[in-house]
Design a protein around this motif. Structure first.
Motif, short mmCIF file in Angstrom:
data_model
loop_
_atom_site.label_atom_id
_atom_site.label_comp_id
_atom_site.label_asym_id
_atom_site.label_seq_id
_atom_site.Cartn_x
_atom_site.Cartn_y
_atom_site.Cartn_z
N GLN A 1 0.81 -1.21 0.00
CA GLN A 1 0.00 0.00 0.00
C GLN A 1 0.85 1.27 0.00
O GLN A 1 0.37 2.33 -0.40
N LEU A 2 2.09 1.21 0.46
CA LEU A 2 2.96 2.38 0.35
C LEU A 2 3.23 2.69 -1.12
O LEU A 2 3.13 3.84 -1.57
N GLN A 3 3.53 1.67 -1.89
CA GLN A 3 3.74 1.87 -3.32
C GLN A 3 2.46 2.31 -4.02
O GLN A 3 2.48 3.12 -4.95
N THR A 4 1.34 1.78 -3.56
CA THR A 4 0.05 2.17 -4.12
C THR A 4 -0.23 3.65 -3.85
O THR A 4 -0.71 4.38 -4.73
N LEU A 5 0.09 4.11 -2.64
CA LEU A 5 -0.08 5.53 -2.31
C LEU A 5 0.87 6.41 -3.11
O LEU A 5 0.51 7.54 -3.50
N ASN A 6 2.06 5.93 -3.36
CA ASN A 6 3.01 6.65 -4.20
C ASN A 6 2.39 6.93 -5.57
O ASN A 6 2.46 8.06 -6.09
N GLU A 7 1.74 5.92 -6.15
CA GLU A 7 1.10 6.10 -7.45
C GLU A 7 -0.17 6.94 -7.34
O GLU A 7 -0.50 7.71 -8.26
N ALA A 8 -0.90 6.80 -6.24
CA ALA A 8 -2.11 7.61 -6.03
C ALA A 8 -1.76 9.10 -6.01
O ALA A 8 -2.49 9.93 -6.56
N TYR A 9 -0.64 9.42 -5.38
CA TYR A 9 -0.18 10.81 -5.33
C TYR A 9 0.06 11.34 -6.75
O TYR A 9 -0.35 12.45 -7.11
N LYS A 10 0.67 10.51 -7.59
CA LYS A 10 0.98 10.94 -8.96
C LYS A 10 -0.30 11.09 -9.79
O LYS A 10 -0.41 12.01 -10.62
N VAL A 11 -1.25 10.19 -9.58
CA VAL A 11 -2.54 10.29 -10.28
C VAL A 11 -3.21 11.62 -9.97
O VAL A 11 -3.76 12.28 -10.86
N GLN A 12 -3.14 12.04 -8.72
CA GLN A 12 -3.75 13.33 -8.35
C GLN A 12 -2.94 14.50 -8.90
O GLN A 12 -3.50 15.50 -9.35
N GLN A 13 -1.61 14.37 -8.89
CA GLN A 13 -0.76 15.43 -9.45
C GLN A 13 -1.09 15.68 -10.92
O GLN A 13 -1.12 16.82 -11.40
N LEU A 14 -1.33 14.60 -11.66
CA LEU A 14 -1.65 14.73 -13.09
C LEU A 14 -2.98 15.44 -13.32
O LEU A 14 -3.26 15.88 -14.44
N GLN A 15 -3.80 15.54 -12.28
CA GLN A 15 -5.08 16.25 -12.37
C GLN A 15 -5.04 17.61 -11.68
O GLN A 15 -6.07 18.26 -11.50
N GLY A 16 -3.83 18.00 -11.27
CA GLY A 16 -3.68 19.30 -10.62
C GLY A 16 -4.10 19.31 -9.17
O GLY A 16 -4.35 20.38 -8.59
N ASP A 17 -4.17 18.14 -8.54
CA ASP A 17 -4.55 18.04 -7.13
C ASP A 17 -3.41 17.45 -6.31
O ASP A 17 -2.54 16.77 -6.84
#
Length: 441
Positions: free
Chosen positions: A335-351
């Motif tokens: 889940q740490l790696q999953t959160l790492n990717e979740a952060y990037k998904v939000q960054q790509l949307q300006g969040d």
């Protein structure tokens, strides 16, 4: 305390979120960080939690205290969407969702009719969850009851809080992976009677997704849900644009993809829909109105090129969200790696996805998505004692980065950005140490 009672006492640095919230901005006020804390569990439940200074007087003289002075202790990770039969096909190359299912997934799942094979992979799967600090998961099995029995037996051996179910699929799949509307009903009913509420096991009615179930089968699934209102519903929704278009072709009489499930009585407070990347406005409203939940699966959505999940929209719509690894389209149990990717998904949307919001989705938010926040997700007294001990300095780079962190929020963010299974020092299930990292791990 009686010496006959199973007691565990753990001392160290503790971090959790004390309550569920309606908006992300409210999370920070619920953060609880205890620099030198004590957790006392009795018969699997949290009996006392607070500072060591106060708590040491709660202990009888002969109680052994497990001390983790350098580590960080958080509630166990909760995975709201994962496929145990896909463990062996993580990282399968080159396809998007529908082609990926036909090329890789279905041929792999055919093997799970064999109970011995199911048992072997189930054992590996449960160990992999523990090794990654995941203490509760909502799990897809295959169409075969043998796969469900194998998984629940492996989870029971560890006393895990696990939710799982037999896949329902009566069209658009290989013949060896299909049941019928009637066998889907009868086999699921037998499995519900056997496993739901048996120890810490819970059952989920599990249509794979609308395209692989006929109207007759979805009707039977709704009948099961009506007969057993306490069981879960677990399926996929609006993961991929081609999938959404296919559902509109297959169910022209329905207003949209979610309306298919809603029509057959499959939405509700214990219904969890994986992905939801491409929901329409009326579908967001339906999710909120029915108190249905979403499993956000960032590594899977990126790997299959499905799209970017709009987490900000979920908060705005008042829809519950948990975090899912979605093994095997997802690429890590961790889940740490999953959160790492979740952060990037939000960054790509300006969040921005903060460290504490990340912790929320992986723990108490995930528990809320599974309607288990009365039992799991933080260190409140009376909760089930599932937690994980994190080593913040598992690598030389992490050690350097952590030496520069300003506070616990910064430290957790660095951990979720750089962390993986090497950071899991120990995993506790129901107050019992179920996994300890060895030097060879």
């Amino acid at each position: 305390m009686s010496s006959l009672v199973a007691t565990t006492a753990v001392r160290g640095r503790f971090l959790d979120i004390q309550n569920t919230v309606a908006q992300a901005r409210d999370i920070h006020a619920q953060v609880r960080y205890v620099e030198d804390g004590l957790l006392i569990t009795q018969n699997g439940k949290i009996q006392w939690f607070g500072t060591w200074q106060e708590g040491q007087y709660q202990l009888s003289p002969n109680t052994q205290v497990e001390h983790y002075p350098e580590q960080l202790i958080i509630p166990g990770f909760i995975d709201t969407h994962i496929h145990f039969p896909q463990t062996e096909m993580v990282g399968a190359y080159g396809e998007q969702l529908l082609e990926w299912l036909n090329t890789y997934t279905f041929p792999t799942e055919i093997q799970f009719k064999d109970p011995d094979y199911s048992a072997k992979i189930a054992q590996f799967f449960i160990q992999e969850l523990l090794k990654n600090g995941t203490t509760t998961a909502l799990v897809f099995c295959t169409v075969h009851p043998e796969s469900v029995n194998a998984l629940f037996e492996a989870a029971t051996a560890q006393n895990m809080r696990l939710i799982a179910g037999k896949v329902l699929m009566d069209r658009h799949a290989p013949e060896a992976l299909m049941d019928t509307a009637d066998t889907a009903y009868s086999e699921s009913k037998t499995l519900i009677e056997k496993w739901h509420g048996n120890g810490r096991n819970l059952y989920a009615i599990t249509p794979r997704f609308a395209p692989t179930s006929t109207s007759e089968q979805l009707e039977k699934a709704g009948q099961l849900k009506a007969e057993y209102p306490d069981v879960y519903v677990h399926t996929h929704l609006s993961e991929n644009k081609n999938e959404v278009a296919w559902v509109k072709e297959l169910f022209p009489e329905r207003q949209g993809y979610l309306d298919v499930y809603d029509h057959y009585g499959l939405t509700g407070s214990k219904s969890v829909f994986a992905h939801c990347v491409h929901l329409e406005e009326d579908e967001w409203q339906c999710m909120h109105k029915t108190d249905s939940a979403i499993a956000f699966c960032p590594t899977s959505n990126l790997f299959l090129g499905s799209g970017l999940f709009p987490l900000k929209k979920a908060w705005q719509a008042g829809v519950k969200v948990g975090l899912g690894t979605d093994i095997g389209a997802g690429t890590s149990f961790n889940q740490l790696q999953t959160l790492n990717e979740a952060y990037k998904v939000q960054q790509l949307q300006g969040d921005k996805l903060s460290a504490f919001e990340s912790l929320y989705h992986a723990t108490i938010g995930g528990a809320k998505a599974l309607s288990l926040d009365d039992k799991l997700g933080n260190f409140n007294v009376g909760k089930e004692a599932d937690f994980v001990v994190l080593d913040l300095n598992a690598t030389a780079l992490q050690q350097l980065r952590q030496s520069k962190t300003k506070n616990i929020e910064d430290a957790f963010f660095a951990l979720m950005t750089l962390g993986d299974d090497r950071n899991i020092a120990a995993t506790y299930i129901y107050g019992h140490k179920a996994y300890v990292k060895k030097s060879s791990d």
